[in-house]
Write an enzyme that holds these catalytic residues in place. Structure first.
Site, short mmCIF file in Angstrom:
data_model
loop_
_atom_site.label_atom_id
_atom_site.label_comp_id
_atom_site.label_asym_id
_atom_site.label_seq_id
_atom_site.Cartn_x
_atom_site.Cartn_y
_atom_site.Cartn_z
CE LYS A 22 23.46 26.10 42.60
NZ LYS A 22 23.85 26.66 41.30
CG ASN A 23 22.54 23.76 38.93
OD1 ASN A 23 22.64 24.85 39.48
ND2 ASN A 23 23.57 22.96 38.71
CB CYS A 116 33.71 31.29 37.41
SG CYS A 116 33.46 29.59 36.99
NE ARG A 121 30.90 27.48 34.34
CZ ARG A 121 30.10 27.28 35.37
NH1 ARG A 121 30.49 27.64 36.58
NH2 ARG A 121 28.93 26.73 35.20
CG ASP A 307 27.76 20.59 39.30
OD1 ASP A 307 28.81 21.09 38.85
OD2 ASP A 307 26.64 21.10 39.09
NE ARG A 400 26.85 30.57 43.91
CZ ARG A 400 27.50 29.85 42.99
NH1 ARG A 400 28.79 29.68 43.07
NH2 ARG A 400 26.85 29.32 41.98
C1 UD1 Z 1 25.64 23.86 34.29
C2 UD1 Z 1 25.46 23.83 35.80
C3 UD1 Z 1 26.76 23.51 36.50
C4 UD1 Z 1 27.35 22.22 35.94
C5 UD1 Z 1 27.44 22.28 34.42
C6 UD1 Z 1 27.88 20.97 33.79
C7 UD1 Z 1 23.66 25.39 36.22
C8 UD1 Z 1 23.24 26.72 36.76
N1 UD1 Z 1 24.95 25.12 36.23
O1 UD1 Z 1 26.58 24.90 34.02
O2 UD1 Z 1 26.50 23.36 37.89
O3 UD1 Z 1 28.65 22.04 36.47
O4 UD1 Z 1 26.17 22.60 33.85
O5 UD1 Z 1 27.02 19.94 34.14
O6 UD1 Z 1 22.84 24.59 35.82
N2 UD1 Z 1 30.79 25.60 26.95
C9 UD1 Z 1 31.33 26.26 25.86
N3 UD1 Z 1 30.59 27.26 25.29
C10 UD1 Z 1 29.35 27.60 25.72
C11 UD1 Z 1 28.80 26.91 26.82
C12 UD1 Z 1 29.54 25.91 27.41
O7 UD1 Z 1 32.44 25.98 25.45
O8 UD1 Z 1 28.73 28.52 25.14
C13 UD1 Z 1 31.55 24.52 27.61
C14 UD1 Z 1 31.89 24.83 29.06
O9 UD1 Z 1 33.06 25.63 29.19
C15 UD1 Z 1 32.06 23.44 29.64
C16 UD1 Z 1 31.01 22.62 28.87
O10 UD1 Z 1 30.73 23.37 27.68
O11 UD1 Z 1 33.33 22.93 29.32
C17 UD1 Z 1 29.72 22.39 29.62
O12 UD1 Z 1 29.23 23.63 30.13
P1 UD1 Z 1 27.69 23.87 30.37
O13 UD1 Z 1 26.96 22.57 30.27
O14 UD1 Z 1 27.22 24.97 29.49
O15 UD1 Z 1 27.66 24.36 31.87
P2 UD1 Z 1 26.73 25.46 32.53
O16 UD1 Z 1 25.40 25.50 31.87
O17 UD1 Z 1 27.51 26.73 32.63
#
Ligand code: UD1
Length: 422
Positions: A22-23, A116, A121, A307, A400
């Site tokens: 999915k991801n 969420c 996030r 995850d 999902r």
């Molecule tokens: C993706 C995955 C999710 C997984 C996560 C971490 C998808 C659709 N989702 O989520 O299943 O749990 O990676 O492996 O692929 N952060 C910031 N600012 C930003 C972006 C991120 O502070 O602009 C922080 C987040 O709050 C978190 C960390 O960085 O603490 C990692 O988040 P991120 O890798 O971006 O996760 P997602 O891409 O949302």
């Protein structure tokens, strides 16, 4: 609404085949916005999030035809660049249209995803990267309004934190930008590797795929010719079924996987005393005389994935001794602990550290509620070893991201039924 009724302690055996990730599929669908032609994606998991993302493409003016596990997407007719709150609130990954829409059309509006169930996030790093590429970004009435009337320009982006979605948005934006973008401290997840490979096979020069420094030579606005491809196997689905074998202490074979994507998970299961026979694209887990406790720290790939944290918490309830889980990525990702406690688990939370006092046969079935996607799968795992019946409510979270969960569990001998809430 549906719920799952699971009767625990059944003999499990046989093989489970893993679906597409999915991801990986979500950013790959977003990436079709960069294409001039129709794009065919095979091995798509048949899960709700994929249907939601395809609906988003349609809302933007694109179209698609879909069979169970493949879709052909045409984004040439996109005439709307707004991803509305209604869709973003059901799926945070909608933020992945930001980079490609901006790169192709020079403007877009995407609702802010907000917090969420697992934490705040933020998307600040996505926005900062696009600004460094020349975008003007305003937050107005809950929407990210991004413009780049003269197109995006290649830039050097140094991420303050490793972000999967932020890296994906930047890679997609950089593919159509003019000039070279260098991403430093990029995420290295297999899902990002596939996204880069698909874009590279469409003619974009990308160096450093799979490393923390990705260099992308943009096309300067020329749309891509993306060839048909198949989505990589879902390493989190595979890890979840590996935990199903481990928690029930039965032999199971997990097929259609890439073992190299599962190393952090296999190595933790080996630490817990499980023997695993790894072949080219399948593995078999064998029962053990004693499940040992484990200490886990969640981190970016290739480290232990956040995850998989909830599933290992369920598993740790059956270990003989005390395990710890240190959640480093999301600040509120222990919602499953209180539901596992309702089944009889002894778990103490202190900030981002969970301590699990494991005891074989400690769980008893009852009613529990799913709170997010992976938390739900932890409850399913716990139910497989709880004595008696467990009813798991709000399983729309599971739908999902897990394709045909009941079908796959029934095939290996679990007693599981999907029922309607009265
Ligand atoms: C993706 C995955 C999710 C997984 C996560 C971490 C998808 C659709 N989702 O989520 O299943 O749990 O990676 O492996 O692929 N952060 C910031 N600012 C930003 C972006 C991120 O502070 O602009 C922080 C987040 O709050 C978190 C960390 O960085 O603490 C990692 O988040 P991120 O890798 O971006 O996760 P997602 O891409 O949302």
């Amino acid at each position: 609404m549906d719920y799952l009724k699971i009767v625990g302690n059944k003999k499990l055996s046989g093989e489970i085949s893993i679906s597409g990730a999915k991801n990986a599929a979500l950013p790959l669908i977003a990436c079709t916005i960069l294409a001039k032609n129709e794009t065919t994606i095979n091995n798509l998991p048949n899960v709700a999030d994929i249907n939601t993302f395809l609906k988003l493409i349609k809302m933007l003016g694109g179209s698609f035809t879909k069979e169970k596990n493949s879709a052909t997407i045409d984004t040439s007719t996109i005439d709307n660049t707004t991803a509305t709150y209604d869709i973003v609130k059901t799926m945070r990954a909608s933020i992945l249209v930001l980079g490609p829409l901006l790169a192709r059309f020079g403007h877009c509006e995407v609702s802010l995803p907000g917090g969420c169930a697992i934490g705040q996030r933020p998307v600040d790093l996505h926005l900062k990267a696009l600004e460094q590429m020349g975008a003007k970004i305003e937050i107005l009435q809950g929407y990210i309004k991004a413009t780049a009337p003269n197109g995006l320009k290649g830039a050097k982006i140094v991420f303050d934190k490793v972000t999967v979605g932020g890296t994906e948005n930047t890679v997609m934006a950089a593919a159509l930008a003019s000039g070279v973008t260098t991403i430093i401290n990029a995420a290295k997840e297999p899902e990002i590797v596939q996204l880069c490979e698909v874009i590279a096979s469409a003619g974009v020069k990308i160096e450093g795929i799979g490393t923390s420094k990705i260099i992308i030579e943009g096309t300067g606005g020329k749309l891509l010719d993306i060839k048909p491809f198949s989505v990589i196997p879902d390493r989190i689905e595979a890890g979840t079924y590996m935990c199903a074998a481990a928690i029930t202490n039965q032999k199971l074979t997990i097929k259609d996987i890439v073992p190299a994507h599962l190393e952090a998970i296999t190595s933790k299961l080996e630490e817990m005393n499980f023997e695993i026979d790894i072949k080219e694209n399948e593995l078999t887990i064998f029962p053990t005389s004693k499940i040992l406790p484990v200490n886990i720290i969640t981190t970016e790939f290739p480290g232990f994935p956040t995850d998989m944290q909830a599933q290992f918490m369920a598993l740790a309830t059956q270990a003989e001794g005390t395990s710890t889980i240190d959640e480093r990525l999301f600040e509120n990702r222990f919602m499953h602990a209180s539901e596992l406690s309702r089944l009889g688990a002894e778990i103490h939370i202190n900030g981002n550290i969970a301590t699990i006092l494991g005891k074989k046969g400690s769980l008893t079935g009852t009613d529990v509620m799913a709170t997010d996607l992976r938390a739900s799968s932890a409850l399913v795992l716990a139910a497989l070893v709880a004595s008696g019946e467990t009813n798991i409510h709000r399983i729309y979270h599971l739908d999902r991201g897990y394709e045909d969960l009941e079908g796959k569990l029934l095939k290996i001998g679990a007693d599981v039924k999907r029922l309607k809430e009265s």
